[in-house]
Motif scaffolding. Structure first.
Motif, mmCIF file in Angstrom:
data_model
loop_
_atom_site.group_PDB
_atom_site.id
_atom_site.type_symbol
_atom_site.label_atom_id
_atom_site.label_comp_id
_atom_site.label_asym_id
_atom_site.label_seq_id
_atom_site.Cartn_x
_atom_site.Cartn_y
_atom_site.Cartn_z
ATOM 1 N N SER A 79 46.847 24.680 -9.711
ATOM 2 C CA SER A 79 46.760 24.560 -8.258
ATOM 3 C C SER A 79 48.078 24.177 -7.582
ATOM 4 O O SER A 79 48.428 24.776 -6.588
ATOM 5 C CB SER A 79 45.663 23.581 -7.823
ATOM 6 O OG SER A 79 45.605 23.562 -6.419
ATOM 7 N N GLY A 140 52.231 22.266 2.807
ATOM 8 C CA GLY A 140 51.004 23.048 2.926
ATOM 9 C C GLY A 140 50.011 22.396 3.881
ATOM 10 O O GLY A 140 49.495 23.030 4.807
ATOM 11 N N ALA A 141 49.761 21.100 3.662
ATOM 12 C CA ALA A 141 48.788 20.411 4.498
ATOM 13 C C ALA A 141 49.242 20.390 5.960
ATOM 14 O O ALA A 141 48.428 20.525 6.878
ATOM 15 C CB ALA A 141 48.580 18.980 3.985
ATOM 16 N N GLU A 144 48.456 23.713 7.382
ATOM 17 C CA GLU A 144 47.019 23.808 7.692
ATOM 18 C C GLU A 144 46.738 23.170 9.045
ATOM 19 O O GLU A 144 46.014 23.719 9.876
ATOM 20 C CB GLU A 144 46.186 23.064 6.634
ATOM 21 C CG GLU A 144 46.111 23.754 5.303
ATOM 22 C CD GLU A 144 45.464 22.860 4.243
ATOM 23 O OE1 GLU A 144 44.659 21.979 4.596
ATOM 24 O OE2 GLU A 144 45.784 23.052 3.060
ATOM 25 N N HIS A 173 40.479 23.243 -1.650
ATOM 26 C CA HIS A 173 41.444 22.169 -1.900
ATOM 27 C C HIS A 173 41.152 21.029 -0.927
ATOM 28 O O HIS A 173 40.815 21.284 0.233
ATOM 29 C CB HIS A 173 42.849 22.728 -1.666
ATOM 30 C CG HIS A 173 43.945 21.857 -2.179
ATOM 31 N ND1 HIS A 173 44.521 20.878 -1.416
ATOM 32 C CD2 HIS A 173 44.575 21.823 -3.378
ATOM 33 C CE1 HIS A 173 45.460 20.276 -2.138
ATOM 34 N NE2 HIS A 173 45.517 20.830 -3.319
ATOM 35 N N THR A 175 42.864 19.208 0.863
ATOM 36 C CA THR A 175 43.593 19.166 2.127
ATOM 37 C C THR A 175 42.872 19.953 3.225
ATOM 38 O O THR A 175 43.067 19.656 4.402
ATOM 39 C CB THR A 175 45.016 19.744 1.971
ATOM 40 O OG1 THR A 175 44.932 21.008 1.323
ATOM 41 C CG2 THR A 175 45.906 18.822 1.178
ATOM 42 N N ASP A 246 44.234 29.998 3.287
ATOM 43 C CA ASP A 246 45.062 29.022 2.590
ATOM 44 C C ASP A 246 45.849 29.788 1.530
ATOM 45 O O ASP A 246 45.313 30.145 0.482
ATOM 46 C CB ASP A 246 44.162 27.943 1.965
ATOM 47 C CG ASP A 246 44.952 26.903 1.173
ATOM 48 O OD1 ASP A 246 46.073 27.212 0.730
ATOM 49 O OD2 ASP A 246 44.429 25.789 0.994
ATOM 50 N N ALA A 248 48.456 28.735 -0.225
ATOM 51 C CA ALA A 248 49.333 27.807 -0.951
ATOM 52 C C ALA A 248 49.864 28.454 -2.228
ATOM 53 O O ALA A 248 51.020 28.298 -2.581
ATOM 54 C CB ALA A 248 48.583 26.528 -1.284
ATOM 55 N N ASN A 249 48.983 29.162 -2.918
ATOM 56 C CA ASN A 249 49.383 29.810 -4.171
ATOM 57 C C ASN A 249 49.316 31.311 -3.970
ATOM 58 O O ASN A 249 48.338 31.955 -4.320
ATOM 59 C CB ASN A 249 48.462 29.377 -5.304
ATOM 60 C CG ASN A 249 48.479 27.870 -5.472
ATOM 61 O OD1 ASN A 249 49.432 27.302 -5.984
ATOM 62 N ND2 ASN A 249 47.436 27.212 -4.998
ATOM 63 N N ASN A 270 52.737 28.087 0.867
ATOM 64 C CA ASN A 270 53.517 26.966 0.346
ATOM 65 C C ASN A 270 54.803 27.510 -0.270
ATOM 66 O O ASN A 270 54.796 28.018 -1.383
ATOM 67 C CB ASN A 270 52.714 26.192 -0.708
ATOM 68 C CG ASN A 270 51.785 25.181 -0.097
ATOM 69 O OD1 ASN A 270 51.379 25.334 1.047
ATOM 70 N ND2 ASN A 270 51.464 24.142 -0.829
ATOM 71 N N HIS A 272 57.266 25.845 -1.384
ATOM 72 C CA HIS A 272 57.660 25.068 -2.566
ATOM 73 C C HIS A 272 56.858 25.443 -3.800
ATOM 74 O O HIS A 272 57.271 25.138 -4.903
ATOM 75 C CB HIS A 272 57.567 23.560 -2.292
ATOM 76 C CG HIS A 272 56.310 23.162 -1.586
ATOM 77 N ND1 HIS A 272 55.992 23.601 -0.329
ATOM 78 C CD2 HIS A 272 55.277 22.377 -1.971
ATOM 79 C CE1 HIS A 272 54.830 23.085 0.040
ATOM 80 N NE2 HIS A 272 54.374 22.353 -0.932
ATOM 81 N N LYS A 273 55.704 26.061 -3.649
ATOM 82 C CA LYS A 273 54.978 26.492 -4.844
ATOM 83 C C LYS A 273 55.356 27.920 -5.234
ATOM 84 O O LYS A 273 55.631 28.200 -6.385
ATOM 85 C CB LYS A 273 53.470 26.405 -4.607
ATOM 86 C CG LYS A 273 52.954 24.987 -4.587
ATOM 87 C CD LYS A 273 51.471 24.950 -4.325
ATOM 88 C CE LYS A 273 51.018 23.514 -4.105
ATOM 89 N NZ LYS A 273 49.638 23.472 -3.565
#
Ligand SMILES: *Cc1c(COP(=O)(O)O)cnc(C)c1O
Length: 489
Positions: A79, A140-141, A144, A173, A175, A246, A248-249, A270, A272-273
């Motif tokens: 995740s 990420g949060a 959102e 998730h 968040t 979302d 993020a990934n 995200n 950074h991910k």
């Protein structure tokens, strides 16, 4: 390893009178301490440790040796995984031509920096199929929250203040509901089916005139592709809500399919991910938010705009939801993303999704005879086991995670998602070699075997780490955050 420095706080190796540095001469002249006005002088000593140079170097070097990161070994944390983090991107982000810029400089002198921002923003639009992005959110949060503020503002401006209900799948998730709560929205959970995807039958009765929208993660936190999205998007839009993605990934989706084409109106990514920034312990990050065309005027200020003459400027739109960060967000993270996007290019980026999916399925299929696999079938970049297959042992997911540390691996994400009691979430990422995956599989099989033959070894793990099993609950309830806390306890 065991020496004077090992396992101590820097305060504990402090000795009165030791000095590790010499201060440069005062550029304003060589004032002696007595010449400083009395009112400006300290009345008590600082509580800084007094240490010599070698002690400082050794203290921090020993400490960094205790750290585990992507540069020391395999890190299959599901995740929130760091994917590919090429070192050259760090080098690019450290370039003083950018780091020495001041955000308040006149825009004529920061054209390159604004162009970089604009190009990352456009590339994310192309990758995601959404019209326009802001790169200002820090995580990420945070993304959102910005996305949900946009959704909320959209309804408010249409006179639909009553639209405050946001639907979130029970696999989401943490968040997602947290961000919704921060935005003053009411969270309603929708169930998942046996195959791990959103249960459309459970969703239908939740739709009414109070609907603000629905948040979905795809692939979801179980690593499963949500196949019902077109139908869900149709239902949500018919009920007057907006669809939030979302992202993020995003790595398994790169170059394969686009949230904008699936019917999503707002999303976050995200950086950074998925786009290479080493992160951990809460940062650094960036959570760009993308929106469909008619929502673009709501994006936060300031925005980077390309003028007709080809130059760049900072714009402040009147209809925007306002300011959500200082200046243009976490710029160093955006620089890494830019370097990543340019080195990968249109063709290579398409391989990311395929390879991350292949690696995850390889581990899953190689271990499913020893670990319980609750959601069968093809996963994307990650998957979830529900503890050991052999339920007669007392060995839990926590024990397996701790035992992995003895073998030199970072533990996977455990006890998340909450859908299962013994969740063990594994994400290998796209850049690990087959030999790394094989070695990990062998260790996971060995631990499953130990759980049968000598369970106490697993239950008492780790045995070879600097500290043994920690009391997590006590650490959270009675944190010792300063040296003073520690000596007083
Ligand atoms: C990591 C993650 C988030 C939150 O991102 P942060 O940058 O940690 O705030 C949200 N959703 C999913 C699915 C994630 O994996």
């Amino acid at each position: 390893m065991n020496n004077t420095y090992y396992g101590k706080l820097i305060f504990e190796i402090s000795q009165p009178g030791r000095v590790g540095c010499s201060l440069p001469r005062n550029v304003f002249g060589n004032y002696s301490l007595d010449e400083l006005p009395a009112a400006l002088r300290r009345r008590s000593d600082t509580l800084l440790p007094e240490v010599d140079e070698l002690s400082v170097v050794r203290h921090y070097t020993n400490m960094s040796n205790n750290n585990f990161g992507v540069d020391t070994g395999f890190y299959p944390l599901g995740s929130c995984t760091m994917k590919y983090n090429p070192k050259i991107n760090d080098e690019m982000a450290a370039d003083p031509k950018f780091t020495a810029l001041h955000p308040s400089q006149p825009v004529e002198t920061t054209q390159g920096a604004l162009q970089l921002y604009d190009e990352v923003q456009r590339t994310l639009s192309e990758i995601s199929g959404l019209h326009r992005f802001t790169l200002n959110p820090y995580a990420g949060a945070h993304g959102e929250m910005v996305g949900l503020m946009i959704i909320r503002t959209y309804h408010l401006r249409r006179g639909d203040a009553h639209r405050t209900k946001i639907i979130v799948p029970n696999s989401s998730h943490g968040t997602n509901p947290a961000s919704a709560a921060v935005c003053g929205l009411q969270i309603v959970e929708v169930k998942s089916t046996e195959d791990g995807t959103v249960d459309v039958q459970d969703l239908i009765p939740l739709l009414d005139e109070n609907l603000a929208g629905m948040m979905m993660t795809n692939p979801n936190t179980l690593g499963i592709f949500e196949t019902q999205i077109p139908e869900i998007a149709r239902l949500i839009h018919e009920a007057g809500g907006l669809m939030y993605y979302d992202g993020a990934n995003l790595n398994p989706m790169l170059g394969v399919c686009r949230p904008g084409d699936m019917g999503f109106d707002v999303m976050h990514i995200n950086i950074h991910k998925t786009f290479s920034t080493p992160h951990g312990g809460g940062g650094p990050g960036a959570g760009p938010v993308g929106v469909r065309e008619d929502l673009a005027e709501l994006l936060p200020n300031p925005q980077v705009c390309r003028l007709d003459d080809g130059t760049y400027s900072l714009c402040h739109h009147e209809k925007s939801i306002g300011y959500i960060s200082r200046f243009l967000g976490n710029y160093g993270v955006l620089m890494r993303a830019y370097a990543y996007l340019l080195t990968m290019g249109r063709e290579q980026i398409k391989r990311v999704g395929a390879l991350s999916t292949l690696n995850a399925n390889y581990i899953k299929e190689s271990l499913k005879d020893c670990y319980e696999l609750p959601i069968k079938g093809l996963c994307k970049h990650e998957f979830v086991f529900d503890g050991l297959k052999d339920k007669s042992t007392e060995v839990t997911t926590l024990d397996v995670a701790k035992r992995l540390l003895d073998y030199g691996y970072h533990a996977p994400t455990i006890y998340f998602p909450l859908l299962f009691h013994q969740s063990l979430m594994i994400e290998p990422t796209e850049t690990e070699s087959k030999s790394t995956l094989d070695a990990f599989i062998e260790v996971m099989r060995k631990i499953a075997e130990e759980a049968k033959t000598s369970p106490e070894i697993v239950k008492n793990a780790p045995h070879h780490t600097p500290v043994r099993r920690l009391d997590d609950v006590k650490a959270v309830r009675e944190p010792k955050l300063t040296f003073k806390d520690l000596i007083e306890s």
